[in-house]
Design an enzyme around this catalytic site. Structure first.
Site, mmCIF file in Angstrom:
data_model
loop_
_atom_site.group_PDB
_atom_site.id
_atom_site.type_symbol
_atom_site.label_atom_id
_atom_site.label_comp_id
_atom_site.label_asym_id
_atom_site.label_seq_id
_atom_site.Cartn_x
_atom_site.Cartn_y
_atom_site.Cartn_z
ATOM 1 N N ASN A 150 -10.529 84.768 25.658
ATOM 2 C CA ASN A 150 -11.301 85.644 24.770
ATOM 3 C C ASN A 150 -12.582 85.012 24.262
ATOM 4 O OD1 ASN A 150 -10.309 83.758 22.968
ATOM 5 N ND2 ASN A 150 -9.511 85.252 21.508
ATOM 6 N N LYS A 151 -12.906 83.806 24.720
ATOM 7 C CA LYS A 151 -14.082 83.110 24.199
ATOM 8 C C LYS A 151 -15.379 83.669 24.816
ATOM 9 C CE LYS A 151 -12.142 80.208 21.337
ATOM 10 N NZ LYS A 151 -10.740 80.650 21.411
ATOM 11 N N ILE A 152 -16.499 83.174 24.322
ATOM 12 C CA ILE A 152 -17.802 83.702 24.736
ATOM 13 C C ILE A 152 -18.000 83.563 26.238
ATOM 14 C CG2 ILE A 152 -19.111 81.594 24.294
ATOM 15 C CD1 ILE A 152 -20.484 84.802 22.987
#
Length: 374
Positions: free
Chosen positions: A188-190
């Site tokens: 879910n990170k950038i």
């Protein structure tokens, strides 16, 4: 019924598929290879670091950073209380003790409270050995003030930049602050490598030591020889290929994230009793809506869930977690707890469509209008 809008899902496409396929066809499927080398070089360049070491998770990156910084059992480590559990867990893995520091109005570690903690602990003969500030939701903390306080009391800074790659502060990139810094590439990170992370190092010697620890601390001899405890924290070459493809798209991802934040900020400006945490120079990874009361936040979350919009509370502070129930409350003011009680995180996926963004803003506006009529 409308399809559910998830909180935050990765953005991957043809470029990522091609990169992973190329890595597979190359035969480099182990946690070593040309894609690992390239990814690490790209990360070091992006964050203006002498070296980066890719690892299996952001948690592993924090753990190795603390070990490479010389933190050991019995040490005290100042940790932002408003964070995900991994930050404090990495301290506990070593046998060190987290000293939780509350946030200021921004939701980021308070430099004033940190300085107080450093001063009081030093005066009591229990100096804090390291400081772990956190760039919460991709917004860089006041790193210069934190670095100054740490330097004045001889503490090492390990920056938790897990959420902030691509952000900037005063012209410098996130990840460039601290003696060491840790990145995360969770789903879910950038940007994502499915799972993974990186240690950003102050020099190449430190990077070699981190790499040595991450590969079971194996000695450079023909047989398996170990003189200290190591870890299997390596990142696979295939996942590194995915990471490089994501890095190439980072400017595009940052623009999309910023546009989502601006839509939510513009919405909040038209409503009474709500605000959005200021993104400042952050990467707008996640967007938190702050309401007037805990009851309002809970009601908003229920209203959005009813129309298929996923939300999540702001991080529950570490000092409130049962596992840390015995922690010292000396540097807790209640600010982090207040944000936890009154904040909810809105959908922030890179690939949110204009229609989905409108669904969210319309639903929030409707809920606020309904509440004002009661």
């Amino acid at each position: 019924m409308n399809e559910t809008i998830p909180l935050c899902v990765p953005s991957v496409g043809i470029a990522e598929e091609a990169a992973v396929s190329m890595a597979l066809r190359s035969g480099w499927v182990a946690p070593a290879g040309p894609q690992v080398d390239a990814f690490e070089a790209e990360l070091a360049e992006l964050t203006e670091r002498p070296a980066a070491v890719s690892v299996s998770s952001g948690t592993a990156a924090l753990h190795l950073s603390l070990l490479a910084a010389g933190i050991s059992a019995g040490d005290e480590v100042a940790v932002a209380t408003l964070t995900f559990a991994a930050t404090a867990n990495a301290v506990a893995y070593i046998g060190a003790t987290p000293v939780f520091i509350d946030c200021d109005e921004s939701g980021l570690m308070s430099p004033e409270l940190l300085r107080l903690a450093l001063s009081e602990r030093a005066a009591a003969g229990r100096p804090i050995r390291a400081v772990v500030p956190v760039d919460v939701y991709g917004r860089p903390v006041d790193h210069p003030a934190i670095a100054e306080a740490a330097r004045d009391f001889g503490a090492i800074v390990v920056a938790d930049a897990a959420e902030s790659i691509g952000a900037r502060l005063g012209g410098r990139p996130a990840g460039s602050f601290g003696d060491f810094a840790a990145l995360s590439f969770n789903g879910n990170k950038i940007i994502t490598t499915s799972s993974g992370g990186a240690v950003l190092c102050p020099d190449t010697d430190a990077a070699e030591y981190v790499r040595y620890l991450a590969t079971q601390a194996r000695q450079p001899v023909p047989h398996y020889e170990h003189t200290e405890i190591g870890y299997n924290y390596r990142l696979s070459n295939i996942l590194a290929a995915l990471g490089s493809a994501q890095l190439a798209r980072l400017p595009e991802i940052l623009r999309a994230k910023r546009s989502i934040y601006e839509a939510y900020r513009n919405m909040a400006e038209r409503l009474d009793g709500v605000s959005v945490l200021d993104a400042a120079e952050g990467n707008c990874w996640m967007n938190a809506l702050i309401l007037d009361s805990e009851q309002d936040a809970a009601e908003m979350a229920r209203n959005l869930a009813e129309v298929g919009i996923e939300t999540r509370p702001v991080f529950k502070p570490m000092h409130l977690q049962p596992v840390h129930s015995g922690s010292d409350p000396s540097y807790i003011t209640g600010r982090a707890e207040d944000l936890f009680r009154r904040g909810i995180v809105l959908p922030s996926s890179t690939d949110l469509s204009a229609e989905q963004i409108h669904r969210v803003t319309d639903a929030v506006t409707a809920a606020c209008t309904s509440r004002s009529r009661v």
